[in-house]
Design a protein around this motif. Sequence first.
Motif, short mmCIF file in Angstrom:
data_model
loop_
_atom_site.label_atom_id
_atom_site.label_comp_id
_atom_site.label_asym_id
_atom_site.label_seq_id
_atom_site.Cartn_x
_atom_site.Cartn_y
_atom_site.Cartn_z
N LYS A 16 0.79 -1.23 0.00
CA LYS A 16 0.00 0.00 0.00
C LYS A 16 0.82 1.28 0.00
O LYS A 16 0.38 2.31 -0.49
CB LYS A 16 -0.94 0.00 1.21
CG LYS A 16 -2.03 -1.04 1.16
CD LYS A 16 -2.91 -0.96 2.39
CE LYS A 16 -3.61 0.38 2.49
NZ LYS A 16 -4.48 0.48 3.68
N ASN A 17 2.02 1.27 0.58
CA ASN A 17 2.76 2.52 0.75
C ASN A 17 4.18 2.44 0.20
O ASN A 17 5.16 2.55 0.93
CB ASN A 17 2.80 2.89 2.23
CG ASN A 17 1.43 3.15 2.80
OD1 ASN A 17 0.70 3.99 2.27
ND2 ASN A 17 1.06 2.44 3.85
N PRO A 18 4.32 2.23 -1.10
CA PRO A 18 5.66 2.24 -1.68
C PRO A 18 6.22 3.66 -1.74
O PRO A 18 5.52 4.63 -1.42
CB PRO A 18 5.44 1.68 -3.08
CG PRO A 18 4.02 2.04 -3.40
CD PRO A 18 3.28 1.97 -2.10
N GLN A 19 7.46 3.78 -2.16
CA GLN A 19 8.11 5.09 -2.19
C GLN A 19 7.53 5.98 -3.29
O GLN A 19 6.86 5.51 -4.21
CB GLN A 19 9.62 4.90 -2.43
CG GLN A 19 9.95 4.29 -3.79
CD GLN A 19 11.42 3.98 -3.93
OE1 GLN A 19 12.09 3.69 -2.95
NE2 GLN A 19 11.93 4.03 -5.14
N THR A 20 7.82 7.27 -3.20
CA THR A 20 7.37 8.23 -4.20
C THR A 20 8.03 7.95 -5.54
O THR A 20 9.22 7.64 -5.62
CB THR A 20 7.72 9.66 -3.75
OG1 THR A 20 7.07 9.91 -2.50
CG2 THR A 20 7.27 10.68 -4.77
N ILE A 21 7.25 8.07 -6.63
CA ILE A 21 7.79 7.73 -7.95
C ILE A 21 7.71 8.86 -8.98
O ILE A 21 8.40 8.84 -9.99
CB ILE A 21 7.09 6.48 -8.52
CG1 ILE A 21 5.57 6.71 -8.64
CG2 ILE A 21 7.42 5.26 -7.69
CD1 ILE A 21 4.85 5.61 -9.38
N ASP A 22 6.82 9.83 -8.78
CA ASP A 22 6.66 10.95 -9.73
C ASP A 22 6.43 10.44 -11.15
O ASP A 22 7.15 10.81 -12.09
CB ASP A 22 7.89 11.86 -9.70
CG ASP A 22 8.04 12.58 -8.37
OD1 ASP A 22 7.00 12.93 -7.79
OD2 ASP A 22 9.18 12.77 -7.92
N ASN A 74 12.18 0.89 -9.05
CA ASN A 74 11.85 -0.02 -7.94
C ASN A 74 10.36 -0.28 -7.81
O ASN A 74 9.85 -0.56 -6.71
CB ASN A 74 12.40 0.50 -6.62
CG ASN A 74 13.91 0.62 -6.62
OD1 ASN A 74 14.62 -0.27 -7.09
ND2 ASN A 74 14.42 1.74 -6.11
N ILE A 75 9.64 -0.20 -8.92
CA ILE A 75 8.21 -0.50 -8.91
C ILE A 75 8.02 -2.00 -9.09
O ILE A 75 8.69 -2.63 -9.92
CB ILE A 75 7.49 0.29 -10.02
CG1 ILE A 75 7.57 1.78 -9.71
CG2 ILE A 75 6.05 -0.16 -10.17
CD1 ILE A 75 7.06 2.67 -10.80
N GLU A 76 7.10 -2.56 -8.32
CA GLU A 76 6.83 -3.99 -8.36
C GLU A 76 5.34 -4.25 -8.49
O GLU A 76 4.51 -3.40 -8.16
CB GLU A 76 7.36 -4.67 -7.09
CG GLU A 76 8.86 -4.54 -6.89
CD GLU A 76 9.31 -5.17 -5.59
OE1 GLU A 76 8.46 -5.78 -4.90
OE2 GLU A 76 10.51 -5.06 -5.27
#
Length: 347
Positions: free
Chosen positions: A245-251, A279-281
């Motif tokens: 639910k809370n991955p890092q910011t990606i812009d 680092n998107i999964e």
Amino acid sequence: MLRKSALVIFITLFSSLAFFNFCSADTSGKTTTAKDFDPNEDTGFFYTIQKGDTLWDLSQRFYSSEWDWPGLWEMNQEIKNPHWIYPGKVIRVYLKDPTKKIKPPEPKQEMEPIIVQPPFIPKFAYPMIDMVGFIRPQTIESLGRIIKEEDSNLMIGTDDLIFIRPASEGSLAEGTIYHVFETEPVQDMETGFSGIKHLIKGSIEIIEDKGTYVKAVVKKTIREFREGDRIMPYFDREPVFEVVKNPQTIDAVMLCSEDNHLMINNGFIAFMDRGRRSNIEQGHIYTVYQDNLPLQSSNTDIFNNHKEVALEPLIAGQVIVLHTEEDSSTIMVVSSRYDIQAGDMIN
């Protein structure tokens, strides 16, 4: 326009009913006769009940509020009595509205023992995940092209026989399943992103090699097959995966939907310009934002002088990542408060 529709996996508003009875898990081994959520057939977020679970506790652990449990019960109408839920049962769950504020608990005078709850990790099921498209920098190599349907029918459907011209000798093997696809360029002028969208139209199985051509049977169609459509390897993807639910910011930026809809709403498959390199999964949940433009009349002061007013972005909806490439991802819109469009921000 505010969207009022939603996937079956969500509920938009729950009544604030306050029931003080706990919903405990029955361990007697009794099973319910109602049909459970089936990840092989149904799309949505789900959780498997564990021994000791209650709807009250699950509501607290997942939504940080015990009072959201009536929503869970509403989504799972096969649960006849909310006081009894059974270990092993699969229930539907929903994403909490990111705009909803949680009231902090009142401070307590006496110290209470801290109970560490196990992490509540829902899963997402999408049985059609093998049929979602993707974006790559270059077109994937074609293994062959459709010549025609056996009886020269213009409409090609499931179980029809078709003839295919292989790209090279042995490129298509008997007994093997392949994807049928087409491509189109994707470009975002503002970010400079460019790539090739691969749109999967269905699957086929090679049944006979005739040398200069092969014969195949159509296994599944989700879009119309045409003469000249290309063949590529079948990508077998896992249809059930955990949700983060809370991955890092990606812009990231919303590029387009699979079928180039102007408005990209609940259940639509789309693409964004970030992937594994960021680092998107699979299973990551992100929020979609839109520019919050002030009304024309609010752009001037009392002397009729123009002035810029920067407003915080609107939260338009949420998406879940279904598939990742190096610099792009395939996503599904799982909730939308407003019509989502290409160019919207994703974070």
